[in-house]
Design a protein around this motif. Structure first.
Motif, PDB file in Angstrom:
ATOM      1  N   SER A 132     -50.256  40.821  27.942  1.00  0.00           N
ATOM      2  CA  SER A 132     -49.209  39.557  27.840  1.00  0.00           C
ATOM      3  C   SER A 132     -48.567  39.234  28.954  1.00  0.00           C
ATOM      4  CB  SER A 132     -48.626  39.397  26.444  1.00  0.00           C
ATOM      5  OG  SER A 132     -47.603  38.490  26.290  1.00  0.00           O
ATOM      6  N   LYS A 133     -47.590  40.330  29.175  1.00  0.00           N
ATOM      7  CA  LYS A 133     -46.937  40.281  30.280  1.00  0.00           C
ATOM      8  C   LYS A 133     -47.151  39.892  31.680  1.00  0.00           C
ATOM      9  CE  LYS A 133     -42.948  43.044  32.379  1.00  0.00           C
ATOM     10  NZ  LYS A 133     -42.052  44.480  32.020  1.00  0.00           N
ATOM     11  N   ALA A 134     -48.750  40.644  31.937  1.00  0.00           N
ATOM     12  CA  ALA A 134     -49.216  40.346  33.218  1.00  0.00           C
ATOM     13  C   ALA A 134     -49.472  38.690  33.468  1.00  0.00           C
ATOM     14  CB  ALA A 134     -50.368  40.977  33.468  1.00  0.00           C
ATOM     15  N   GLY A 135     -49.868  38.285  32.207  1.00  0.00           N
ATOM     16  CA  GLY A 135     -50.332  36.754  32.049  1.00  0.00           C
ATOM     17  C   GLY A 135     -49.223  35.781  32.185  1.00  0.00           C
ATOM     18  N   LEU A 136     -47.907  36.190  31.808  1.00  0.00           N
ATOM     19  CA  LEU A 136     -46.860  35.447  32.055  1.00  0.00           C
ATOM     20  C   LEU A 136     -46.237  35.516  33.456  1.00  0.00           C
ATOM     21  CD1 LEU A 136     -44.548  36.510  28.664  1.00  0.00           C
ATOM     22  CD2 LEU A 136     -45.830  34.385  29.126  1.00  0.00           C
ATOM     23  N   LYS A 137     -46.433  36.625  33.892  1.00  0.00           N
ATOM     24  CA  LYS A 137     -46.171  36.751  35.406  1.00  0.00           C
ATOM     25  C   LYS A 137     -47.215  35.920  36.301  1.00  0.00           C
ATOM     26  CE  LYS A 137     -43.778  41.127  35.576  1.00  0.00           C
ATOM     27  NZ  LYS A 137     -42.440  40.391  36.110  1.00  0.00           N
ATOM     28  N   ARG A 138     -48.341  35.807  35.776  1.00  0.00           N
ATOM     29  CA  ARG A 138     -49.235  35.089  36.779  1.00  0.00           C
ATOM     30  C   ARG A 138     -48.821  33.407  36.443  1.00  0.00           C
ATOM     31  NH1 ARG A 138     -52.975  39.138  35.858  1.00  0.00           N
ATOM     32  NH2 ARG A 138     -53.421  38.733  33.789  1.00  0.00           N
ATOM     33  N   ARG A 139     -48.248  33.013  35.258  1.00  0.00           N
ATOM     34  CA  ARG A 139     -48.038  31.597  34.818  1.00  0.00           C
ATOM     35  C   ARG A 139     -46.872  31.183  35.962  1.00  0.00           C
ATOM     36  NH1 ARG A 139     -48.417  28.529  30.066  1.00  0.00           N
ATOM     37  NH2 ARG A 139     -46.050  28.672  29.661  1.00  0.00           N
ATOM     38  N   ALA A 140     -45.915  32.191  36.232  1.00  0.00           N
ATOM     39  CA  ALA A 140     -44.885  31.952  37.089  1.00  0.00           C
ATOM     40  C   ALA A 140     -44.067  30.902  36.977  1.00  0.00           C
ATOM     41  CB  ALA A 140     -45.661  31.902  38.456  1.00  0.00           C
ATOM     42  N   PHE A 141     -43.460  30.649  35.600  1.00  0.00           N
ATOM     43  CA  PHE A 141     -42.702  29.581  35.581  1.00  0.00           C
ATOM     44  C   PHE A 141     -41.420  30.293  35.277  1.00  0.00           C
ATOM     45  CE2 PHE A 141     -46.258  27.507  32.894  1.00  0.00           C
ATOM     46  CZ  PHE A 141     -46.340  26.299  33.705  1.00  0.00           C
ATOM     47  N   LYS A 142     -40.452  30.068  36.255  1.00  0.00           N
ATOM     48  CA  LYS A 142     -39.117  30.646  36.544  1.00  0.00           C
ATOM     49  C   LYS A 142     -37.968  29.526  35.719  1.00  0.00           C
ATOM     50  CE  LYS A 142     -40.918  33.415  39.469  1.00  0.00           C
ATOM     51  NZ  LYS A 142     -40.659  33.350  40.781  1.00  0.00           N
ATOM     52  N   ASP A 143     -37.044  30.577  35.299  1.00  0.00           N
ATOM     53  CA  ASP A 143     -35.976  29.888  34.817  1.00  0.00           C
ATOM     54  C   ASP A 143     -34.963  29.409  35.730  1.00  0.00           C
ATOM     55  OD1 ASP A 143     -34.475  32.139  35.397  1.00  0.00           O
ATOM     56  OD2 ASP A 143     -34.515  32.751  33.261  1.00  0.00           O
ATOM     57  N   GLU A 144     -33.715  29.088  35.645  1.00  0.00           N
ATOM     58  CA  GLU A 144     -32.589  28.663  36.688  1.00  0.00           C
ATOM     59  C   GLU A 144     -32.413  29.683  37.501  1.00  0.00           C
ATOM     60  OE1 GLU A 144     -30.845  29.471  32.598  1.00  0.00           O
ATOM     61  OE2 GLU A 144     -32.330  28.233  33.393  1.00  0.00           O
ATOM     62  N   MET A 145     -32.335  31.179  36.766  1.00  0.00           N
ATOM     63  CA  MET A 145     -32.066  32.390  37.310  1.00  0.00           C
ATOM     64  C   MET A 145     -33.085  32.891  38.034  1.00  0.00           C
ATOM     65  SD  MET A 145     -28.755  32.426  36.598  1.00  0.00           S
ATOM     66  CE  MET A 145     -28.567  34.028  37.139  1.00  0.00           C
ATOM     67  N   GLY A 146     -34.059  31.981  38.159  1.00  0.00           N
ATOM     68  CA  GLY A 146     -35.654  32.797  39.024  1.00  0.00           C
ATOM     69  C   GLY A 146     -36.420  33.862  38.388  1.00  0.00           C
ATOM     70  N   GLN A 147     -36.053  34.020  37.013  1.00  0.00           N
ATOM     71  CA  GLN A 147     -36.832  34.736  36.235  1.00  0.00           C
ATOM     72  C   GLN A 147     -38.161  34.211  35.624  1.00  0.00           C
ATOM     73  OE1 GLN A 147     -33.320  36.154  33.775  1.00  0.00           O
ATOM     74  NE2 GLN A 147     -33.905  38.154  34.343  1.00  0.00           N
ATOM     75  N   ASP A 148     -39.158  34.839  35.616  1.00  0.00           N
ATOM     76  CA  ASP A 148     -40.350  34.335  34.762  1.00  0.00           C
ATOM     77  C   ASP A 148     -40.249  34.544  33.240  1.00  0.00           C
ATOM     78  OD1 ASP A 148     -41.684  36.814  34.256  1.00  0.00           O
ATOM     79  OD2 ASP A 148     -42.270  37.177  36.231  1.00  0.00           O
ATOM     80  N   GLU A 149     -41.225  34.038  32.603  1.00  0.00           N
ATOM     81  CA  GLU A 149     -41.218  33.977  31.327  1.00  0.00           C
ATOM     82  C   GLU A 149     -41.330  35.417  30.609  1.00  0.00           C
ATOM     83  OE1 GLU A 149     -43.449  29.863  29.843  1.00  0.00           O
ATOM     84  OE2 GLU A 149     -44.833  31.392  31.093  1.00  0.00           O
ATOM     85  N   SER A 150     -41.803  36.359  31.285  1.00  0.00           N
ATOM     86  CA  SER A 150     -42.130  37.669  31.024  1.00  0.00           C
ATOM     87  C   SER A 150     -40.515  38.459  30.404  1.00  0.00           C
ATOM     88  CB  SER A 150     -42.560  38.905  31.774  1.00  0.00           C
ATOM     89  OG  SER A 150     -41.801  38.898  33.078  1.00  0.00           O
ATOM     90  N   ARG A 151     -39.464  37.716  30.833  1.00  0.00           N
ATOM     91  CA  ARG A 151     -38.194  38.422  30.420  1.00  0.00           C
ATOM     92  C   ARG A 151     -38.152  37.987  29.110  1.00  0.00           C
ATOM     93  NH1 ARG A 151     -34.129  34.925  29.096  1.00  0.00           N
ATOM     94  NH2 ARG A 151     -34.281  32.563  29.932  1.00  0.00           N
TER      95      ARG A 151
END
Length: 456
Positions: A397-416
């Motif tokens: 799941s974490k790897a999948g979220l990193k590949r989606r690469a949707f960043k928040d306003e702080m530049g963090q991807d969804e895996s957070r």
């Protein structure tokens, strides 16, 4: 479900039922996720349940939120039973015992659903504070008996309340005393739906284990880590469970429709009236031969409403609903959505997840489903602990979220959003086990502190 569907288009052929589900197919670029969570309200001063009526009741809470949000009221027999956001599509609804549910709007990213959940909780707390109400972050009411639990004025719940004791011993506990969180996911095609359904069905008990958070009933430990999950095992076998047939060769929309047709109905809605036909066959309504409603034929809304009364571990409508988890605090709600999004919305992770579970037998899957409510991450499947499987699934799941690469306003991807669940899997201690440690330690054998510490 926020509100029952009203579409009087008549249905003339079984193919139309199949087409209704197939119409949910969406290209990847339009995939969305929707998070739904329930929470049990209580009076802050004395930890007592909140009735519908009264100056500080559930109705007043709905009316206060309507004023605050501008959402449209959902009425039944002239009473507000929910709210609907005409702009974004979110809704607030009431479960049978007053559990207060947000059905989130379909959004593109986990950052958006986390913000939506935070905004709703802030609004509910603001209105609740004026009324002296708070909300529990537990998967089951920990103190009140079923007789002490309020009853909401919804016709479909009256019908279900009368029917549940005929088909299981715990259906009323499910209705009135449990609280869950789910995430709704899209699919691109029939084959995509099948793969996602199989993976999520097989791993649903793993999610149940990770998020186990309902160890108390009637003021004491109930012997389970997820009592909510155990209750579903004796609710109504016709419409619940692990759907073994979904793993059979040739499974698809058609097979699901045939199963749904064989699940007894609860009601038929005509206008604003709910007709109690509990136990009757949808096939009879489809053929115009329903004894309780002579001459009536099935409509599109009848089918949509019937499908909404099926409760397998993963439900197929025009999207897939992950249904296996206890509710918890906001970070737990967000983590559940993150867990499934990373697994199901990335092709590499989805394929790897299928490799993880494809050798499991029906007996393996069902034994895990049976064992998890008590053992959670200590349960075993195919020689491996649920914790080990959870660790593998979480990494995918974490790897999948990193590949989606949707960043928040702080530049963090969804895996957070997985941080909360990563700690659970790393330590092997579920939320329920932590609560039991508190009960036997600082709480001194009382669940009353939960009304201070397990609160949104």
């Amino acid at each position: 479900m926020a509100r029952d569907v009203s579409d009087t288009t008549p249905l003339g052929a079984r193919a139309e039922l199949i087409d209704w589900i197939a119409s949910g197919e969406k290209p990847r670029e339009t995939w969305r996720l929707g998070t739904e969570h329930e929470k049990i309200p209580f009076y802050t001063a004395d930890a007592s349940p909140v009735p519908y009526e009264g100056e500080r009741g559930i109705r007043a809470l709905l009316e206060g939120l309507q004023e605050l949000t501008g959402w449209e009221p959902i009425l039944e027999e002239g009473l507000p039973i929910g709210l609907f956001d005409e702009v974004q599509g979110g809704a607030i609804s009431l479960e049978p015992g007053g559990q207060f549910e947000l059905s989130g709007a379909p959004v593109r990213t986990l950052h958006e659903t986390a913000a939506e959940t935070a905004r709703h909780i802030e609004q509910a707390k603001a209105v609740g504070a004026r009324l002296g109400l708070s909300f529990l972050t537990l998967g089951m009411s920990p103190l009140w008996t079923r007789a002490e639990t309020p009853v909401m004025p919804k016709a479909r719940y009256r019908i279900m309340t009368a029917y549940m004791p005929k088909v299981g011993t715990l259906g009323l506990d499910m209705m009135y005393r449990t609280s869950t969180v789910q995430v709704n996911m899209d699919y691109a095609s029939e084959s995509d739906m099948v793969k996602k359904l199989r993976v999520s069905l097989a791993l649903q008990p793993i999610a149940t284990a990770i998020f186990a958070n309902s160890p108390f009933t009637d003021g004491k430990p109930n012997g389970f880590l997820s009592r909510r999950s155990a209750i579903w095992l004796d609710t109504d076998r016709d419409r619940t469970g692990m759907m073994d047939f979904a793993f059979e060769e040739g499974f698809g929309y058609e097979r699901y429709v045939d199963w749904a047709l064989d699940v007894p109905m609860y009601f038929v809605k005509r206008g604003s009236t709910y007709h109690d036909v509990a136990g009757a066959s949808f096939r009879d309504l489809f053929a115009g031969k329903l004894a309780q409603l002579p001459g009536e034929h099935a409509t599109r809304s009848d089918w949509a409403n019937h499908v909404s009364t099926l409760f397998p571990e993963v439900r197929l409508k025009r999207y897939l609903e992950m249904r296996g988890a206890d509710v918890g605090p906001p970070e737990q709600i967000n983590a559940l959505s993150a867990f499934w999004t990373g697994l199901l919305y990335d092709d590499v992770s989805l394929d790897a997840a299928w490799e993880l579970v494809k050798a499991w037998t029906s007996a393996d899957r069902n034994n895990l489903r049976t064992d998890v409510p008590k053992q959670a991450l200590k349960a075993v499947i195919a020689g491996r602990s649920a914790r080990d499987v959870a660790r593998d699934a979480l990494a995918l799941s974490k790897a999948g979220l990193k590949r989606r690469a949707f960043k928040d306003e702080m530049g963090q991807d969804e895996s957070r959003h997985l941080a909360y669940v990563e700690e659970i899997v790393e330590t092997g201690r579920t939320p329920a086990e932590r609560l039991l440690e508190l009960y036997h330690g600082p709480w001194a054998g009382s669940v009353k502190p939960a009304f201070r510490e397990c609160v949104f």
